[in-house]
Design an enzyme around this catalytic site. Structure first.
Site, PDB file in Angstrom:
ATOM      1  N   ARG A  50       0.863  -1.197   0.000  1.00 54.07           N
ATOM      2  CA  ARG A  50       0.000   0.000   0.000  1.00 54.07           C
ATOM      3  C   ARG A  50       0.898   1.245   0.000  1.00 54.07           C
ATOM      4  O   ARG A  50       0.919   2.010   0.957  1.00 54.07           O
ATOM      5  CB  ARG A  50      -0.922   0.007   1.220  1.00 54.07           C
ATOM      6  CG  ARG A  50      -1.703  -1.258   1.477  1.00 54.07           C
ATOM      7  CD  ARG A  50      -2.576  -1.724   0.353  1.00 54.07           C
ATOM      8  NE  ARG A  50      -3.836  -1.024   0.178  1.00 54.07           N
ATOM      9  CZ  ARG A  50      -4.957  -1.290   0.823  1.00 54.07           C
ATOM     10  NH1 ARG A  50      -4.984  -2.214   1.731  1.00 54.07           N
ATOM     11  NH2 ARG A  50      -6.065  -0.630   0.560  1.00 54.07           N
TER      12      ARG A  50
ATOM     13  N   GLN B  61      -0.363   2.856  -5.934  1.00 54.98           N
ATOM     14  CA  GLN B  61      -1.769   3.263  -5.852  1.00 54.98           C
ATOM     15  C   GLN B  61      -2.572   3.001  -7.134  1.00 54.98           C
ATOM     16  O   GLN B  61      -3.718   2.590  -7.070  1.00 54.98           O
ATOM     17  CB  GLN B  61      -1.862   4.748  -5.507  1.00 54.98           C
ATOM     18  CG  GLN B  61      -2.250   4.962  -4.065  1.00 54.98           C
ATOM     19  CD  GLN B  61      -2.147   6.394  -3.622  1.00 54.98           C
ATOM     20  OE1 GLN B  61      -1.651   7.256  -4.349  1.00 54.98           O
ATOM     21  NE2 GLN B  61      -2.610   6.667  -2.426  1.00 54.98           N
TER      22      GLN B  61
ATOM     23  N   ASP C 215      -3.733  -0.521  -7.194  1.00 56.92           N
ATOM     24  CA  ASP C 215      -4.284  -1.015  -5.932  1.00 56.92           C
ATOM     25  C   ASP C 215      -5.768  -1.370  -6.059  1.00 56.92           C
ATOM     26  O   ASP C 215      -6.658  -0.571  -5.776  1.00 56.92           O
ATOM     27  CB  ASP C 215      -4.067   0.055  -4.851  1.00 56.92           C
ATOM     28  CG  ASP C 215      -4.413  -0.444  -3.463  1.00 56.92           C
ATOM     29  OD1 ASP C 215      -5.037  -1.517  -3.361  1.00 56.92           O
ATOM     30  OD2 ASP C 215      -4.076   0.244  -2.490  1.00 56.92           O
TER      31      ASP C 215
ATOM     32  N   SER D 180      -8.018  -1.216  -2.964  1.00 62.61           N
ATOM     33  CA  SER D 180      -8.550   0.115  -2.666  1.00 62.61           C
ATOM     34  C   SER D 180      -9.678   0.496  -3.610  1.00 62.61           C
ATOM     35  O   SER D 180     -10.708   1.018  -3.173  1.00 62.61           O
ATOM     36  CB  SER D 180      -7.449   1.188  -2.793  1.00 62.61           C
ATOM     37  OG  SER D 180      -6.609   1.129  -1.681  1.00 62.61           O
TER      38      SER D 180
ATOM     39  N   TYR E 199      -1.555  -0.405   8.441  1.00 61.30           N
ATOM     40  CA  TYR E 199      -2.650  -1.311   8.797  1.00 61.30           C
ATOM     41  C   TYR E 199      -2.867  -1.367  10.312  1.00 61.30           C
ATOM     42  O   TYR E 199      -1.962  -1.076  11.091  1.00 61.30           O
ATOM     43  CB  TYR E 199      -2.336  -2.733   8.327  1.00 61.30           C
ATOM     44  CG  TYR E 199      -2.591  -2.936   6.867  1.00 61.30           C
ATOM     45  CD1 TYR E 199      -3.884  -2.953   6.364  1.00 61.30           C
ATOM     46  CD2 TYR E 199      -1.543  -3.122   5.980  1.00 61.30           C
ATOM     47  CE1 TYR E 199      -4.124  -3.143   5.026  1.00 61.30           C
ATOM     48  CE2 TYR E 199      -1.770  -3.323   4.628  1.00 61.30           C
ATOM     49  CZ  TYR E 199      -3.068  -3.340   4.161  1.00 61.30           C
ATOM     50  OH  TYR E 199      -3.309  -3.539   2.824  1.00 61.30           O
TER      51      TYR E 199
END
Ligand code: NAD
Length: 393
Positions: free
Chosen positions: A128, A133, A136, A139, A233
């Site tokens: 992450r 991104q 991802d 997400s 996380y």
């Protein structure tokens, strides 16, 4: 696979019941083709996400009725759900497969992929980081799910979300509590705010407080001593902590009309935040949407895949929420996997640079081995080794 084989991309039709997404959509496929890849898609693969075979043909894809043949020629196999175990025997040694591989439940599949010499990339394991991104998919899909969860709640709630001043009197705004303010939770907060609800949120990571507030919601500070996790996380909390958390949350849960729960700790069972007693404290007509239904549920009463009513309170355990928005879910997923393909190399030139933390992070099997420590942890080492032994026998 010789390096010149990194040209043909094969897109599988999903087989899991209720899965409506497709791994590649026509406009994103067209860009892959323009950059030099050949793309073949299994007939009907885009149907449930509103993309016909003709829409794919129009932008230059071949549509194949033969899954085996597609698997046999593809250098890169794309799917949303993991490929089927029986697909593996048809795959080329050296091919790359990209999907949500679900390492914690797919030990036998992963062992088979390793034995076959397939390079399997698991989108759940993508680091992450800001560089990752654009790839991802966790997400992009969580964001869709957070949005939809609020609409599902609004649809079931017998109340307006916004405050309304009408000739018949004033209606106060609905009150929404979001538990877990990761990607899904933040999108749920934003969506509930856009609909005019008053929103509160809680997360074990105090770092999200500012983000929650910037979306116009109140952050509940429960003054609990949380264990900090790594890489942004959350960590699994102790049972003592969870008891205190439940005690602290009960009065807020009771005061809200809607509770959206998104709390999750990677690789673990979802934390139990709502007990039957806490739910019993809610007003009749209230709605809980438990977005952690698939990983054990944040609410004790949740039944995965079902919407139930307990003493006038609705508990929505819908699973695979992104699939209910299959068109945009597929579009975003397609962009994520395409960006990952470009990171792997250019047409005819597969680089698979294991110095790259993104590739290293999400690669589960390569050259006959299970190469991911994280995947091994998730699969349970012993189960994986046993599965490999059985495959080799
Ligand atoms: P997730 O789905 O693993 O968890 C959802 C949320 O539940 C998390 O915010 C977590 O803190 C929370 N949670 C766990 N236990 C809880 C408990 N007992 N009570 C209340 N909340 C609890 O998380 P995610 O949405 O995948 O995001 C995880 C992190 O990764 C976040 O910090 C996010 O901002 C970050 N992230 C970074 C990038 C990037 O930089 N590329 C991309 C996506 C996510």
């Amino acid at each position: 696979m010789s390096e010149s084989h990194f040209v043909k991309v094969g897109v599988l039709a999903e087989t899991l019941r209720g899965e409506r997404r497709v791994a590649l959509v026509p406009d994103v496929a067209a860009k892959l083709i323009a950059s030099g890849f050949e793309v073949v898609i299994e007939a009907g693969a885009g149907e449930l996400a509103s993309f016909t075979d003709d829409a794919y043909r129009k932008v230059g894809l071949m549509v194949s009725l033969d899954r085996h043949a597609l698997l046999g020629m593809a250098d890169v196999v794309l799917s949303v759900q993991p490929p089927l175990l029986e697909d593996v025997a048809q795959m080329r040694a050296g091919a790359v497969t990209i999907s949500f591989l679900q390492p914690s439940t797919q030990g036998a599949l992963i062992a088979a992929l390793a034995t076959r010499g397939v390079t399997a990339l698991s989108l759940e394991l993508l680091p992450r980081t800001s560089r990752a991104q654009s790839m991802d998919a966790l997400s992009s899909q969580s964001s869709l799910a957070g949005y939809k969860a609020v609409l599902m709640a609004a649809n079931r709630l017998g109340k307006f979300f916004p405050m309304l001043m009408t000739a018949a009197g004033t209606i106060p705004p609905a009150r929404v509590l979001v538990l877990g303010a990761g990607v899904a939770g933040l999108q749920a907060i934003a969506t509930a705010r856009r609909l005019g609800a008053v929103v509160e949120a809680y997360d074990v990571r105090p770092a999200v407080q500012e983000e929650v507030q910037s979306l116009g919601a109140k952050f509940l500070a429960l003054t609990l001593d949380t264990r900090q996790g790594e890489g942004g996380y959350a960590r699994e909390q102790s049972e003592e902590f969870l008891n205190k958390q439940r005690e602290g949350l009960a009065e807020y849960v009771a005061a809200n009309d809607v509770v959206i729960t998104t709390a999750s700790v990677p690789g673990r069972q979802a934390p139990r935040l709502l007990t039957a007693a806490i739910v019993a404290g809610m007003r009749r007509g209230s709605v809980i949407v438990d977005m952690a239904a698939e990983s054990g549920g944040n609410c004790e009463l949740t039944r995965p895949g079902q919407v139930i009513e307990v003493d006038g309170i609705w508990i929505d355990g819908t699973t695979n929420i992104p699939s209910t928005m299959a068109l945009h879910a597929s579009q975003l997923y397609a962009r994520n996997v395409t960006n990952l393909i470009h990171l792997l190399g250019s047409p005819g030139d597969l680089k698979l640079n294991f110095e790259d933390e993104v590739i290293r992070g999400c690669c589960v099997t390569h050259a006959g081995q299970i190469v991911s420590e994280r995947a091994r942890q998730l699969m349970g080492m012993i189960a994986a080794q046993e599965a490999i032994r059985q495959e080799v026998r």
